[in-house]
Design a protein around this motif. Sequence first.
Motif, PDB file in Angstrom:
ATOM      1  N   GLY A 143       0.779  -1.225   0.000  1.00 19.82           N
ATOM      2  CA  GLY A 143       0.000   0.000   0.000  1.00 19.82           C
ATOM      3  C   GLY A 143       0.813   1.279   0.000  1.00 19.82           C
ATOM      4  N   HIS A 144       2.149   1.189  -0.005  1.00 25.80           N
ATOM      5  CA  HIS A 144       2.980   2.389  -0.019  1.00 25.80           C
ATOM      6  C   HIS A 144       2.863   3.104  -1.368  1.00 25.80           C
ATOM      7  CE1 HIS A 144       5.538   0.320   3.284  1.00 25.80           C
ATOM      8  NE2 HIS A 144       4.642   1.114   3.821  1.00 25.80           N
ATOM      9  N   VAL A 145       2.896   4.435  -1.309  1.00 27.92           N
ATOM     10  CA  VAL A 145       2.690   5.260  -2.499  1.00 27.92           C
ATOM     11  C   VAL A 145       3.946   6.078  -2.779  1.00 27.92           C
ATOM     12  CG1 VAL A 145       1.292   7.087  -3.545  1.00 27.92           C
ATOM     13  CG2 VAL A 145       0.207   5.383  -2.065  1.00 27.92           C
ATOM     14  N   VAL A 150      14.562  -4.875  -6.824  1.00 26.69           N
ATOM     15  CA  VAL A 150      13.428  -4.097  -7.332  1.00 26.69           C
ATOM     16  C   VAL A 150      12.245  -4.365  -6.410  1.00 26.69           C
ATOM     17  CG1 VAL A 150      11.936  -3.634  -9.311  1.00 26.69           C
ATOM     18  CG2 VAL A 150      14.312  -4.252  -9.683  1.00 26.69           C
ATOM     19  N   THR A 151      12.286  -3.715  -5.263  1.00 31.36           N
ATOM     20  CA  THR A 151      11.264  -3.883  -4.235  1.00 31.36           C
ATOM     21  C   THR A 151      10.778  -2.513  -3.802  1.00 31.36           C
ATOM     22  OG1 THR A 151      12.972  -3.924  -2.512  1.00 31.36           O
ATOM     23  CG2 THR A 151      12.277  -6.051  -3.423  1.00 31.36           C
ATOM     24  N   ALA A 177      11.844   1.733   3.791  1.00 28.93           N
ATOM     25  CA  ALA A 177      12.762   0.979   4.639  1.00 28.93           C
ATOM     26  C   ALA A 177      12.061  -0.222   5.271  1.00 28.93           C
ATOM     27  CB  ALA A 177      13.322   1.889   5.734  1.00 28.93           C
ATOM     28  N   ASP A 178      12.759  -1.346   5.278  1.00 27.68           N
ATOM     29  CA  ASP A 178      12.299  -2.589   5.902  1.00 27.68           C
ATOM     30  C   ASP A 178      11.034  -3.157   5.262  1.00 27.68           C
ATOM     31  OD1 ASP A 178      14.379  -2.385   7.773  1.00 27.68           O
ATOM     32  OD2 ASP A 178      13.158  -1.109   9.072  1.00 27.68           O
ATOM     33  N   CYS A 179      10.715  -2.761   4.035  1.00 26.59           N
ATOM     34  CA  CYS A 179       9.552  -3.311   3.335  1.00 26.59           C
ATOM     35  C   CYS A 179      10.041  -4.194   2.196  1.00 26.59           C
ATOM     36  CB  CYS A 179       8.665  -2.193   2.786  1.00 26.59           C
ATOM     37  SG  CYS A 179       7.163  -2.812   1.972  1.00 26.59           S
ATOM     38  N   THR A 180       9.554  -5.412   2.136  1.00 24.65           N
ATOM     39  CA  THR A 180      10.007  -6.378   1.135  1.00 24.65           C
ATOM     40  C   THR A 180       9.005  -6.566  -0.001  1.00 24.65           C
ATOM     41  OG1 THR A 180       9.050  -8.200   2.428  1.00 24.65           O
ATOM     42  CG2 THR A 180      11.365  -7.644   2.850  1.00 24.65           C
ATOM     43  N   ALA A 181       7.955  -5.767  -0.032  1.00 26.88           N
ATOM     44  CA  ALA A 181       6.967  -5.883  -1.105  1.00 26.88           C
ATOM     45  C   ALA A 181       7.596  -5.489  -2.440  1.00 26.88           C
ATOM     46  CB  ALA A 181       5.761  -5.000  -0.804  1.00 26.88           C
ATOM     47  N   SER A 182       7.014  -5.968  -3.516  1.00 25.61           N
ATOM     48  CA  SER A 182       7.541  -5.696  -4.851  1.00 25.61           C
ATOM     49  C   SER A 182       6.441  -5.157  -5.749  1.00 25.61           C
ATOM     50  CB  SER A 182       8.123  -6.971  -5.477  1.00 25.61           C
ATOM     51  OG  SER A 182       9.176  -7.489  -4.696  1.00 25.61           O
TER      52      SER A 182
END
Length: 474
Positions: free
Chosen positions: A249-251, A273-274, A278-283
Motif C-alpha cells: 500500500g505504499h505510495v 526491485v522492491t 525501509a524494511d519493506c520487502t513488497a515488490s
Amino acid sequence: MNTDSEEQEDELLALDSIFGSGEFVRNESKSSGEIRVSVELPANFTVVLKEGQTLRKYEISFLPPLLLNFELPEHYPSSSPPSFTLTCSWLTNTQLSALTAQLLDLYQALGGTVVLFSWVQFLKEDALTFLDIQNVLELPNDEYEGQDTPSASVSEANPSTSSLLSSSSSGELDQTGQGAASLPVPTREPLQTEDEILSGLTPSQILMSQILIYNADQKQKVFDGTVFECSVCFMVFLGSVCVQLSECGHVFCRACLAEFCKVQITEGNVEAVTCPQADCTASPTPAQVKSLVGDDLFSRYDRLLLQSSLDQMPDVVYCPRLSCGSAVIREQSGTAALCSVCRFAFCVTCRKTYHGPDDCMGKKQQTVTDDQGDHMNLPESHEGIKALLDDYANGSKERKQLLEKRYGQRILLVTVEEIMSEQWLATNTQNCPHCYSKIQRDGGCSLMTCSRCRELFYWASVAGRPAKGSRGHF
C-alpha cells in the motif's frame, strides 16, 4: 408557461447543477433524461457467486450504478408522476419491481411536488436497506432460470466500462390517467472483441467479472484525485502521477519509483526491485515495472529475474557451450546432462563432453590416449602439474616437442588453459562468505553486497585485510 412546466424546468436545472455530466444527462428536446445512481455501500461489502460447490467472494467498494430513465408528463408534478424505467445489472426483476413500487409510493407521499431528487437520494442511501441487503450481495446462480434472474438484454450502464447484463422495471400506475408508458432503455451492441472474451463465460461469471472491473476503475479514479506524499522525495502529488504497490500500500511518485527501478535493473540487482520504503520487502507487479522502465529494461529485468530464480535451483545447470548457455535440468541420479537447445551432451562435473561413468580426470587422460596414441599420464599432484606446465611454457622448442610427444600436445594446451582460468579466478574473485558464490569486483568500496543472497560482506585484500578505495560491481 404554466406552473407544472415552470416546476419541471426548475427541477431539471437543479439536477443539472447538482450532478455532473457523468451522473445526469438531460434530453434538451423534451423533459426527459437519464440519472446514474451510485449506491452507497457499507464497509466490508462482499459480492458472492456460488458455482456448484465453489463459493467465490470479493470485497468491493463500488457497484455499477442504477439507471433511472425518466420522462416528465404534461401534468407533472401536480397530478402525474414521472414516467420512468429503472435498470440495474446486479438486481433481479423482483427487486427492481419492489424499488419501482417504492418510488411511486414516495411520489404519492410527497403530495404532488417534484420528486426526482428524492428518488435519487432514496436509491443512493436506502435502496440496499429497503431490499434487506446488508453486507453481502449474492448474485443469482445460472442454474436457476426464471423472472428473478437478470435478463439477457444489454444496457450501457457506464460508458467507461464494459456493457453489463441488466434487469429493468418500469414505473406504472393504475389506468386513471396518472400513469404513462416508460422510456426505452438505451442499448448498444457489444464490441466484437468483448464478445470473443465473454463467449466462454456464463451470464453470472460475466456479471461478476464486470462488477470487479467497474470496482477497480472507480477505485483508480478515487486514487487519481487524492493527494499523496511521496516517501522518497517527500513532495506532494496527485495520485494520477503516483504508483501504489498493491502488496504493502505504499505510495511513491512515478518519477522516483521509475528511477529507483531503472538503477537496480541497470546494475543487475533485479532482486532489489522492491518497495523503496525501509524494511519493506513488497515488490511492484510486473505490469507496474514495465510501465515504469519501458520495454527494453523490462526485457532485461524479466531475463535476469528468471536467471536469478534458476541459479537458486539445485537441479539446474547451464550448457557449457559459449554459443548457447541455456538452462538444463540435470538428472540427480547421474552426472550426464543434455541441452534441449543445442543438443550437447555434457558432464555436469567437468562441463566437458559426456564421458560416461568414469571420473573426469581419468576420462581426460584416456581421451588423449585414444586420440593421439600412447602418452604418459600427467602428474597427479597440483605442484607436479604446475612444474610441468612451467617447463612447457618456458622451455626451448626442442623441449616443448619432447613434452608434447611424451604427454600429448592437446592435453598440455587444455591443461594450460584450465590452470590459467583457475589462477584468474583465484586472483580476481572471492567466494561470498554466506552462499559461497563466486564474486568479481571491478572497483569501489570494500563493503560488498552479494547479488545472489543479498548479504553484506567485506572484500578481503591479499593480506586478509579489507581493501579500501574501490567500488564493487556484480
